[in-house]
Design an enzyme around this catalytic site. Structure first.
Site, PDB file in Angstrom:
ATOM      1  N   SER A 252      39.464  49.871  45.873  1.00 45.43           N
ATOM      2  CA  SER A 252      38.969  49.693  47.238  1.00 45.43           C
ATOM      3  C   SER A 252      38.247  48.360  47.335  1.00 45.43           C
ATOM      4  O   SER A 252      37.760  47.836  46.324  1.00 45.43           O
ATOM      5  CB  SER A 252      37.995  50.817  47.607  1.00 45.43           C
TER       6      SER A 252
ATOM      7  N   TYR B 115      30.685  55.982  45.414  1.00 47.58           N
ATOM      8  CA  TYR B 115      32.088  55.621  45.621  1.00 47.58           C
ATOM      9  C   TYR B 115      32.332  54.175  45.199  1.00 47.58           C
ATOM     10  O   TYR B 115      33.323  53.871  44.507  1.00 47.58           O
ATOM     11  CB  TYR B 115      32.440  55.811  47.098  1.00 47.58           C
TER      12      TYR B 115
END
Length: 263
Positions: free
Chosen positions: A141, A154
């Protein structure tokens, strides 16, 4: 473009929706045999119902080592040893201020978003090494290099995935197993749908207004001023799985419309 992978066998995780499902579809279009896995058997079967080509579904919990071993054994039995791995499974995990996220929040997020990848790669890499050919693509990401304060577990997990992919590329590239990562930003998936519905509820706006506000306030670097499509990420994933990417190893491909501010 012929990607040169017809007849290969792939395992795609996180395949009941979003980037995982789109990646499975892209590989099937290239003549790859695909095993799709996710946690919910019913959702997985429904997602795969209209897919073309040769494919199977195997529900599994990637946070459970025994279940990963079962998944691998079943895929080998039904399709053959995976020569391609696309690891797209993941979740937003624990969010909020750093001082409010407890140890369990960190533990479960890292288990799902990082250690699951470790388990799946460990399961499949032996067969790839034995065959002398393999492709591993880990979905990271933008958050891995551009962390956001309210998503730190995350972000940390995705940074770890980037490091893992680079390390694996050095370890197994010489044996013909090429490892790369793909870093999307704000793609239209069920995960970001949940985020935007929550934002809309909190702000008393509609869904599209929530998306527009998020782009303007939280992701100003996305020059195209829209969410990406899962198929746009899957196109890059399929390339990295192919013979056309035979000299690409240890790279991270950003599919983020410019969101990451650095070079």
């Amino acid at each position: 473009m012929d990607l040169g992978i017809a007849g290969r066998t792939a395992l795609v995780t996180g395949a009941d929706s979003g980037i995982g499902l789109a990646s499975a579809r892209a590989l099937l279009a290239e003549g790859v045999r695909v095993a799709l896995t996710d946690l919910d058997a019913a959702a997985l079967a429904e997602a795969a119902r209209d897919l073309p080509g040769e494919h199977v579904t195997v529900a599994a919990d990637l946070t459970a080592p025994a279940d990963v071993a079962r998944l691998h054994a079943e895929v080998v039995d039904r399709l053959g040893a995976p020569e391609i791995l696309v690891h797209a499974a993941g979740t937003t995990g624990a969010t909020g201020a750093f001082h409010d996220i407890d140890e369990e929040g960190w533990r479960t997020t890292l288990d799902t978003d990082f250690l699951a990848a470790v388990r799946v790669v460990r399961a499949v890499v032996g067969g790839m090494r034995e065959a002398g050919w393999g492709r591993i693509v880990l979905l990271a990401s933008e958050d891995g290099v551009q962390p956001y304060p309210d998503e730190l577990p995350y972000c940390a997990a995705k940074a770890a995935l980037l490091n893992l992919a680079k390390g694996l590329s050095k370890a197994y590239g010489p044996e013909g197993v090429l490892v790369n990562s793909v870093s999307p930003a704000f793609i239209a998936t069920p995960m970001t749908d949940v985020m935007m519905r929550q934002r809309a509820q909190e702000r008393g706006t509609g869904f599209e207004e929530a998306v527009a506000g998020f782009l303007a306030e939280e992701r100003p670097g996305i020059a195209l001023r829209r969410r990406g499509e899962a198929a746009e990420v899957a196109a890059v994933v399929a390339f990295l799985c192919s013979e056309r990417a035979s000299f690409v190893n240890g790279s991270d491909y950003r599919v983020d419309a410019g969101s990451v501010a650095t070079v």
